[in-house]
Design an enzyme around this catalytic site. Structure first.
Site, short mmCIF file in Angstrom:
data_model
loop_
_atom_site.label_atom_id
_atom_site.label_comp_id
_atom_site.label_asym_id
_atom_site.label_seq_id
_atom_site.Cartn_x
_atom_site.Cartn_y
_atom_site.Cartn_z
N CYS A 96 13.96 -15.69 107.31
CA CYS A 96 13.15 -14.48 107.48
C CYS A 96 12.68 -13.88 106.15
O CYS A 96 11.72 -13.12 106.11
CB CYS A 96 13.92 -13.43 108.27
SG CYS A 96 14.34 -13.96 109.94
N HIS A 116 10.09 -6.72 106.91
CA HIS A 116 10.31 -7.79 107.88
C HIS A 116 10.49 -7.14 109.24
O HIS A 116 11.28 -6.20 109.41
CB HIS A 116 11.55 -8.59 107.49
CG HIS A 116 12.00 -9.54 108.56
ND1 HIS A 116 11.14 -10.37 109.24
CD2 HIS A 116 13.24 -9.79 109.07
CE1 HIS A 116 11.81 -11.08 110.12
NE2 HIS A 116 13.10 -10.74 110.03
N ASN A 150 10.30 -10.75 116.43
CA ASN A 150 10.69 -11.25 115.11
C ASN A 150 10.06 -12.63 114.92
O ASN A 150 10.46 -13.60 115.56
CB ASN A 150 12.22 -11.34 115.03
CG ASN A 150 12.72 -11.77 113.65
OD1 ASN A 150 11.97 -12.30 112.84
ND2 ASN A 150 14.00 -11.55 113.40
#
Length: 323
Positions: free
Chosen positions: A114, A250, A280
């Protein structure tokens, strides 16, 4: 005179299939309200059968090229952040390079889960600073739905597929923090925390594996480390959180985003949030959110933007950009 890596184009792509929370209600012990209350996610996009990470990345790359008024051969390097590349090798970046018609540059992948886009953007900035490239296409792209355990309600409802891209190019600056371009970066990792977020398979085990996560521990580390890295990169640029126009984090979980903003001392009014629509998307989430922020008119030239991310490894970092 200082060379700065200035953003000249942005773009993104999301697969056509939109998956609302209700999709999971008859498959798992969950509900729309449960998912929203714990993550802020309302829907996400799933890649179509046969649609690969390089396909998504190419769409985002072409959108960024169009936004910048450039063609594929105007690019010196392609840096693609992904943990879900099409093949073990060659890199997905080389496929994108071919797809956009670039025949004179070089391309490679970066894998930091990520945090991948922050790592990719930092490396692309270094290419420009060193004179190795004058114009770099930086992409984050993922098909994370291909590594989900669809029986694990704590993880499978969180992730989606997508891609985002930025083009940065060398421009002269004064060396002051009023320059446009990347002003500071900060990267970190600590393999001690490997078991908090990982995929339990890979090439050497001859399995694909599925994503595993200790959610509460990841949350705790995320808030602390994201605020820490953002303060570090701002300090390196001679700036503070009061100077920030936009935080583009993020997009993992709205509670992490809110808690980090509070720890940074930045109002949520200054945070670009897309997690409700995309879920996500791992390395794709920051460039996706940047592109959406520009497209919506939130992010404007001259704005001070801070991006920060954390992912498996653990790996985390931040980038300060004068747009």
């Amino acid at each position: 005179m200082t060379i700065r890596a200035v953003v000249t184009g942005v773009g993104h792509y999301l697969p056509e299939r939109v998956v609302p929370n209700s999709y999971f209600e008859d498959k798992l012990d969950t509900s729309h309200d449960w998912i929203v209350s714990r993550s802020g996610i309302e829907r996400r996009h799933f890649a179509a059968e046969g649609q690969t990470t390089s396909d998504l990345a190419t769409r985002a790359a072409n959108a960024a090229l169009e936004n910048a008024g450039l063609t594929g051969n105007d690019i010196d390097a392609v840096v693609l952040a992904t943990s879900t590349a099409d093949f073990t090798f060659p890199s997905a970046a080389t496929m994108v390079q071919h797809n956009i018609g670039n025949t004179s540059g070089f391309a490679f992948d970066i894998q930091a889960v990520c945090a991948g886009f922050v790592f990719a953007l930092t490396n692309a900035n270094a290419l420009i600073q060193s004179g190795s490239a004058k114009r770099v296409l930086v992409i984050g792209a993922e098909t994370f739905t291909r590594i989900m355990d669809w029986e694990d309600r704590s993880t499978c409802v969180l992730f989606g597929d997508g891609a985002g891209a930025l083009i940065i190019e060398a421009q002269d600056g004064t060396g002051a923090n009023t320059d446009r371009g990347i002003l500071a970066t900060d990267l970190n990792s600590d393999g001690t925390y490997r078991d908090l977020l990982y995929v339990d398979g890979g090439v050497s085990t001859q399995t694909t594996g599925r994503l595993r996560m200790e959610g509460k521990e990841v949350f705790r580390h995320a808030v602390e480390k994201l605020a820490q890295t953002a303060h570090k990169s701002l300090g390196d640029a001679g700036l503070t959180s009061e100077d920030v126009d936009w935080v583009v984090p993020h997009q993992a979980n709205i509670r992490i985003i809110q808690s980090t903003a509070k720890k940074l001392g930045v109002s949520m009014d200054k945070v670009v949030v897309t997690v409700q629509d995309h879920g996500n998307t791992s390395a794709a989430s920051i460039p996706l959110a940047l592109s959406v922020g520009v497209q919506s008119g939130q992010i404007k030239q001259g704005d001070l933007v801070v991006t920060e991310a954390i992912g498996g490894g653990l790996a985390w970092g931040s980038v300060v950009i004068r747009w």
